[in-house]
Design an enzyme around this catalytic site. Structure first.
Site, PDB file in Angstrom:
ATOM      1  N   SER A  29      39.968  35.469  51.534  1.00  0.00           N
ATOM      2  CA  SER A  29      40.521  36.158  50.373  1.00  0.00           C
ATOM      3  C   SER A  29      42.005  36.417  50.553  1.00  0.00           C
ATOM      4  CB  SER A  29      39.804  37.493  50.180  1.00  0.00           C
ATOM      5  OG  SER A  29      40.159  38.353  51.248  1.00  0.00           O
ATOM      6  N   LYS A  30      42.676  36.611  49.398  1.00  0.00           N
ATOM      7  CA  LYS A  30      44.121  36.851  49.485  1.00  0.00           C
ATOM      8  C   LYS A  30      44.391  38.189  50.157  1.00  0.00           C
ATOM      9  CE  LYS A  30      44.566  38.567  44.786  1.00  0.00           C
ATOM     10  NZ  LYS A  30      45.051  38.364  43.447  1.00  0.00           N
ATOM     11  N   ARG A  31      43.446  39.124  49.978  1.00  0.00           N
ATOM     12  CA  ARG A  31      43.617  40.449  50.613  1.00  0.00           C
ATOM     13  C   ARG A  31      43.589  40.318  52.129  1.00  0.00           C
ATOM     14  NH1 ARG A  31      46.044  43.038  47.212  1.00  0.00           N
ATOM     15  NH2 ARG A  31      45.143  42.735  45.182  1.00  0.00           N
TER      16      ARG A  31
END
Ligand code: GLU
Length: 509
Positions: free
Chosen positions: A262-264
Site C-alpha cells: 500500500s502507498k501508506r
C-alpha cells in the site's frame, strides 16, 4: 491462433501504483514477445472516482518506463476511441441487445427503496441482501412489473439501471493461465448492474464490450479482478462472444510479506510505491516517486519484471528488450511477490555501473546544479566514474561527492587520531609543496609523486593515504584517493592539505 492483442486498462482514479505498472509491463512484454499489440485503454466511466491529472500521470509514467502503447488515447488505431467515456453509444447498443435477448432487465428501484429493503432484511436477521434470483420478483423491475407498467415508466423517464439476469444454482468454471481452473457459484453473484442511472456502463459491461470490440486475445490483470471474471465469463456467454484468455497476476505484498502493498506502507517505511511523484492536490499530500528518488527507469522496469515472474535462469539483469525476448506467461509465479526496496536499489546500482561515464555526466551535472554547482562535463564524467560503483541512487552523486566541489568542513576524527603524527608535519608540508609543483595533475602522476615521497621518507600507504583522504574529502571512505585529488584540482587539493594539517593538529590537541 488469433493475433496477440493485449491491453492495460487503468481507471484514472489516482496515480499508477507499482502494481499497476507491473500489469502494464507484463502486457507490454507479452505483446512484444509474441509480435502482438499493446493497447492502453482508459477506463473512466466512474465519474465519482475520476481524479484530475491521473490519466496524464499514467501516460507519463508509462513513457518514462519506455512502455509505449501501439494503440491508445495518444496513439490512434483501428479500434478507438481508447477512452471509455468516448464510447458510450457502443455500450448503450450492447445493453439494448442484452435487454432484447432477455439477458438483462430494467430495474426502477430508487436508492431509498433499496436502502429500505436492506434495512428490513437486516431487521429480519439477513445481513447480506442480494438483488438476484431469490429477490428480484419482489423488487420494481421489468421482470416483476407488467409490460405496460414498464413501458409507462420508461416513457415517463423514470430513472432506472439495467441489471444482468443471472441464473441461480450454476457453477461458472474458467481457465486462468496462472490459477488454472477457477470456479464460482452464480448464487454468490447477484444480478449485477450493467448500466447505471446516469446512462454510463459499469466497469464489468464496458470492460467486456471493449475487450471484445478491441479484439483482445489475453486479459492480463491483477488478481483482485479474479472474482469479477466469473461475471465477465457469464456476460461473454450471454453475448454469444468467446472470452479472451485470462491471466491473473499474483498480488504485490508489503516488505514483510503481509498484506497487499500500500502507498501508506511505502510512506511509513520511506520508499516509493509510485513511478513518479504524485501530488494529491485535494488531500494536500505528496507521495514519493521512483524517478524523483533517483532510480533509472531501466532499473525500475527490471526490478518490477521480477516481482512475480522469473526467467528460470540465474540471470537477473535484463534490458527491456531482453525481457521482451524472454517473457513467457508460464513463468509467472502464482504466489504473492514481496516488495523489497533494497533489491530495487541493487538493480539501480547495476544499471549505474553499466552506464558509461559520459552518459552519466549529464545526470551528475543536473544533480550538482540542483545543489547550486554548475560543473563542466569533464568533471561530471570523472565524478560519475569514481562514484557509480559506490552509490545506489542518483542523488548520492552529490550527497556522496560534495567534496568534489565544496571545501571540507567536517573531518572524520577517528582516523586522524590514529594516523596523524604532529611530528611528521614537516614532511607532510613538503608533500604539499611537492604536489603544488607537480607539472601534470592526473591520478597516475599524483600517485607517482606520492609514492616517491613515501619512499624518500620511509612511510607506507597506511600512514599517508588516510591523511590525504581526510584532508581532501573529510573521510577515509570513498573512491580512489588519487582520482579524488585529480578531480578536486591541484590548487584546491594542496590548499585542503594545508588547511587539513592545521585541523588535524587541533584534533590531536
Ligand atoms: N479498470 C480496471 C482497473 O482499474 C481494469 C481491470 C482490468 O484490467 O480488467 O484496474
Amino acid at each position: 491462433m488469433n493475433p496477440v492483442r493485449v491491453r492495460f486498462a487503468p481507471s484514472p482514479t489516482g496515480p499508477l501504483h507499482i502494481g499497476g505498472l507491473r500489469t502494464a509491463l507484463y502486457n507490454y512484454l507479452f505483446a512484444r514477445a509474441n509480435g502482438g499489440k499493446f493497447i492502453l485503454r482508459i477506463e473512466d466511466t466512474d465519474q465519482k472516482r475520476y481524479v484530475e491529472g491521473a490519466e496524464q500521470y499514467i501516460i507519463d509514467a508509462l513513457a518514462w518506463c519506455g512502455i509505449s502503447p501501439d494503440e491508445g488515447p495518444e496513439k490512434e488505431g483501428n479500434y478507438g476511441p481508447y477512452r471509455q467515456s468516448e464510447r458510450r453509444e457502443l455500450y448503450a447498443a450492447h445493453v439494448e441487445y442484452l435487454l432484447q435477448k432477455g439477458e438483462a432487465y430494467y430495474a426502477f428501484d430508487t436508492e431509498d427503496e433499496l436502502e429500505a429493503r436492506r434495512a428490513a432484511e437486516k431487521e429480519a436477521g439477513n445481513h447480506n441482501f442480494r438483488y438476484g434470483a431469490a429477490t428480484r420478483m419482489s423488487m420494481r423491475n421489468s421482470l416483476s412489473l407488467s409490460t405496460d407498467e414498464t413501458e409507462e415508466l420508461l416513457k415517463n423517464k423514470s430513472p432506472y439501471v439495467v441489471r444482468f439476469k443471472i441464473d441461480p444454482g450454476q457453477t461458472v468454471t474458467f481457465q486462468d493461465v496462472v490459477r488454472n481452473e477457477v470456479s464460482f457459484q452464480t448464487d454468490e453473484l447477484g444480478d449485477q448492474v450493467l448500466m447505471k442511472a446516469d446512462g454510463l456502463p459499469t466497469y464489468h459491461l464496458a470492460n467486456i464490450v471493449d475487450d471484445h470490440l478491441m479484439k483482445i486475445s489475453h486479459v492480463i490483470r491483477g488478481e483482485e479482478w479474479l472474482p469479477s471474471t466469473a461475471l465477465h465469463v457469464l456476460l461473454y456467454r450471454a453475448s454469444d462472444w468467446s472470452a479472451p484468455t485470462f491471466v491473473h497476476l499474483p498480488l504485490l505484498l508489503n516488505p514483510n510479506g503481509k498484506g497487499k502493498l500500500s502507498k501508506r506502507k511505502g510512506a511509513d517505511l520511506g520508499f516509493p510505491v509510485f513511478p513518479l511523484r504524485w501530488d494529491d492536490h485535494v488531500k494536500k499530500e505528496q507521495f514519493a516517486g521512483f524517478r524523483e528518488d533517483g532510480f533509472l527507469p531501466e532499473a525500475m522496469v527490471n526490478f518490477i519484471a521480477f516481482l512475480g515472474w522469473n526467467p528460470g535462469t540465474e540471470q537477473e539483469v535484463f534490458s527491456l528488450e531482453e525481457l521482451a525476448q524472454s517473457f513467457t506467461l508460464d513463468r509467472i509465479n502464482n504466489s504473492g511477490a514481496r516488495f523489497d526496496i533494497e533489491k530495487a536499489k541493487w538493480y539501480n546500482q547495476q544499471y549505474l555501473i553499466a552506464t558509461s561515464d559520459t552518459e552519466l555526466a549529464t545526470i551528475v551535472q543536473e544533480q550538482f546544479a540542483t545543489n547550486g554547482h554548475e560543473i563542466p562535463v569533464e568533471k561530471a564524467t570523472a565524478i560519475a566514474g569514481l562514484l557509480k560503483e559506490r552509490i545506489h541512487l542518483i542523488p548520492e552523486f552529490y550527497l556522496e561527492g560534495k567534496y568534489f566541489v565544496e571545501p571540507v568542513t567536517d573531518y572524520e576524527e577517528k582516523p586522524i587520531r590514529k594516523k596523524w603524527k604532529p611530528e611528521l608535519r614537516e614532511k607532510f608540508n613538503a608533500l604539499a609543496d611537492q604536489l603544488s609543483n607537480s607539472s601534470t595533475w592526473t591520478a597516475d602522476c599524483i600517485k607517482e609523486d606520492v609514492v616517491a615521497f613515501m619512499k624518500a621518507n620511509e612511510l607506507g600507504f597506511g600512514q599517508v593515504l588516510p591523511i590525504l583522504r581526510v584532508a581532501v574529502s573529510g573521510t577515509v571512505q570513498g573512491p580512489d584517493a588519487f582520482g579524488i585529488l585529480e578531480v578536486v584540482g591541484q590548487e584546491e587539493s594542496v590548499r585542503r592539505l594545508r588547511v587539513g594539517y592545521d585541523a588535524f593538529d587541533a584534533i590531536k590537541g
